[in-house]
Scaffold this motif. Structure first.
Motif, PDB file in Angstrom:
ATOM      1  N   ILE A  49      -4.981  -3.657   5.461  1.00 48.61           N
ATOM      2  CA  ILE A  49      -4.091  -4.726   5.947  1.00 48.61           C
ATOM      3  C   ILE A  49      -4.013  -5.825   4.896  1.00 48.61           C
ATOM      4  CG2 ILE A  49      -3.837  -6.548   7.684  1.00 48.61           C
ATOM      5  CD1 ILE A  49      -5.152  -4.509   9.679  1.00 48.61           C
ATOM      6  N   GLY A  50      -5.150  -6.149   4.297  1.00 50.85           N
ATOM      7  CA  GLY A  50      -5.175  -7.154   3.238  1.00 50.85           C
ATOM      8  C   GLY A  50      -4.323  -6.763   2.038  1.00 50.85           C
ATOM      9  N   LEU A  51      -4.377  -5.498   1.658  1.00 52.41           N
ATOM     10  CA  LEU A  51      -3.533  -5.025   0.555  1.00 52.41           C
ATOM     11  C   LEU A  51      -2.053  -5.165   0.911  1.00 52.41           C
ATOM     12  CD1 LEU A  51      -5.484  -1.867  -0.668  1.00 52.41           C
ATOM     13  CD2 LEU A  51      -5.264  -4.087  -1.824  1.00 52.41           C
ATOM     14  N   GLY A  52      -1.720  -4.897   2.182  1.00 52.26           N
ATOM     15  CA  GLY A  52      -0.346  -5.100   2.637  1.00 52.26           C
ATOM     16  C   GLY A  52       0.068  -6.559   2.548  1.00 52.26           C
ATOM     17  N   GLU A  53      -0.852  -7.457   2.866  1.00 49.50           N
ATOM     18  CA  GLU A  53      -0.548  -8.885   2.780  1.00 49.50           C
ATOM     19  C   GLU A  53      -0.383  -9.325   1.327  1.00 49.50           C
ATOM     20  OE1 GLU A  53      -3.631 -10.760   5.105  1.00 49.50           O
ATOM     21  OE2 GLU A  53      -2.523 -10.422   6.968  1.00 49.50           O
ATOM     22  N   ILE A  54      -1.181  -8.767   0.442  1.00 55.99           N
ATOM     23  CA  ILE A  54      -1.014  -9.051  -0.987  1.00 55.99           C
ATOM     24  C   ILE A  54       0.353  -8.542  -1.452  1.00 55.99           C
ATOM     25  CG2 ILE A  54      -1.865  -8.502  -3.303  1.00 55.99           C
ATOM     26  CD1 ILE A  54      -4.713  -8.430  -2.003  1.00 55.99           C
ATOM     27  N   GLY A  55       0.731  -7.368  -0.981  1.00 58.97           N
ATOM     28  CA  GLY A  55       2.063  -6.834  -1.280  1.00 58.97           C
ATOM     29  C   GLY A  55       3.159  -7.751  -0.787  1.00 58.97           C
ATOM     30  N   MET A  56       2.956  -8.358   0.375  1.00 58.24           N
ATOM     31  CA  MET A  56       3.947  -9.301   0.899  1.00 58.24           C
ATOM     32  C   MET A  56       4.047 -10.521  -0.017  1.00 58.24           C
ATOM     33  SD  MET A  56       6.255  -9.837   3.170  1.00 58.24           S
ATOM     34  CE  MET A  56       5.921  -8.701   4.505  1.00 58.24           C
ATOM     35  N   ALA A  57       2.926 -10.994  -0.529  1.00 58.61           N
ATOM     36  CA  ALA A  57       2.945 -12.130  -1.467  1.00 58.61           C
ATOM     37  C   ALA A  57       3.755 -11.778  -2.715  1.00 58.61           C
ATOM     38  CB  ALA A  57       1.519 -12.527  -1.839  1.00 58.61           C
ATOM     39  N   VAL A  58       3.550 -10.569  -3.208  1.00 54.87           N
ATOM     40  CA  VAL A  58       4.296 -10.116  -4.397  1.00 54.87           C
ATOM     41  C   VAL A  58       5.786 -10.058  -4.081  1.00 54.87           C
ATOM     42  CG1 VAL A  58       4.661  -8.164  -5.973  1.00 54.87           C
ATOM     43  CG2 VAL A  58       2.329  -8.886  -5.379  1.00 54.87           C
ATOM     44  N   TRP A  59       6.135  -9.543  -2.904  1.00 57.82           N
ATOM     45  CA  TRP A  59       7.553  -9.464  -2.510  1.00 57.82           C
ATOM     46  C   TRP A  59       8.158 -10.866  -2.433  1.00 57.82           C
ATOM     47  CZ3 TRP A  59       9.586  -7.031   2.711  1.00 57.82           C
ATOM     48  CH2 TRP A  59      10.968  -6.884   2.644  1.00 57.82           C
TER      49      TRP A  59
END
Length: 122
Positions: A49-59
């Protein structure tokens, strides 16, 4: 000002994803995941889930399809907060008041995603 809010929104996703979930620096997050998804794989799922949130930051920082990004963020925030409020309200930092902060953050994301001409009217 727009760029500042872009960085602020991305920072929220990055901090929650990296610090709270991937690095497990805030055990409450893993406890919430364990309560909702089960304890067997909570550390792994919390990190994913944290990796997904990091991905959201990148987006957010990429500027690609900002309206889609905003709606995806709003949907995730509201769904996560609804699940947490129903299934793990006792583990939330501000209890049921988390919903207030979630809605305010969603409003910020929504208004940030508006084209400049529409933002000027608010």
């Amino acid at each position: 000002m727009h760029r500042l809010f872009t960085y602020l929104i991305a920072l929220v996703w990055l901090a929650n994803g990296l610090l709270c979930k991937v690095l497990l620096l805030v055990p409450r997050h893993a406890a919430i995941v364990a309560r909702i998804l089960g304890p067997a794989h909570a550390p792994l799922l919390t990190r994913l889930i944290g990796l997904g949130e990091i991905g959201m930051a990148v987006w957010v920082l990429s500027g690609i399809r900002p309206r889609w990004c905003a709606w995806a963020q709003i949907a995730l925030i509201l769904s996560m907060n609804t699940l947490e409020a129903v299934l793990a309200h006792d583990l939330l930092l501000w209890g049921r008041f988390n919903a207030v902060f979630a809605v305010l953050f969603c409003a910020l994301i929504y208004f940030h995603s508006l084209p400049p001409a529409q933002r000027a009217g608010y």
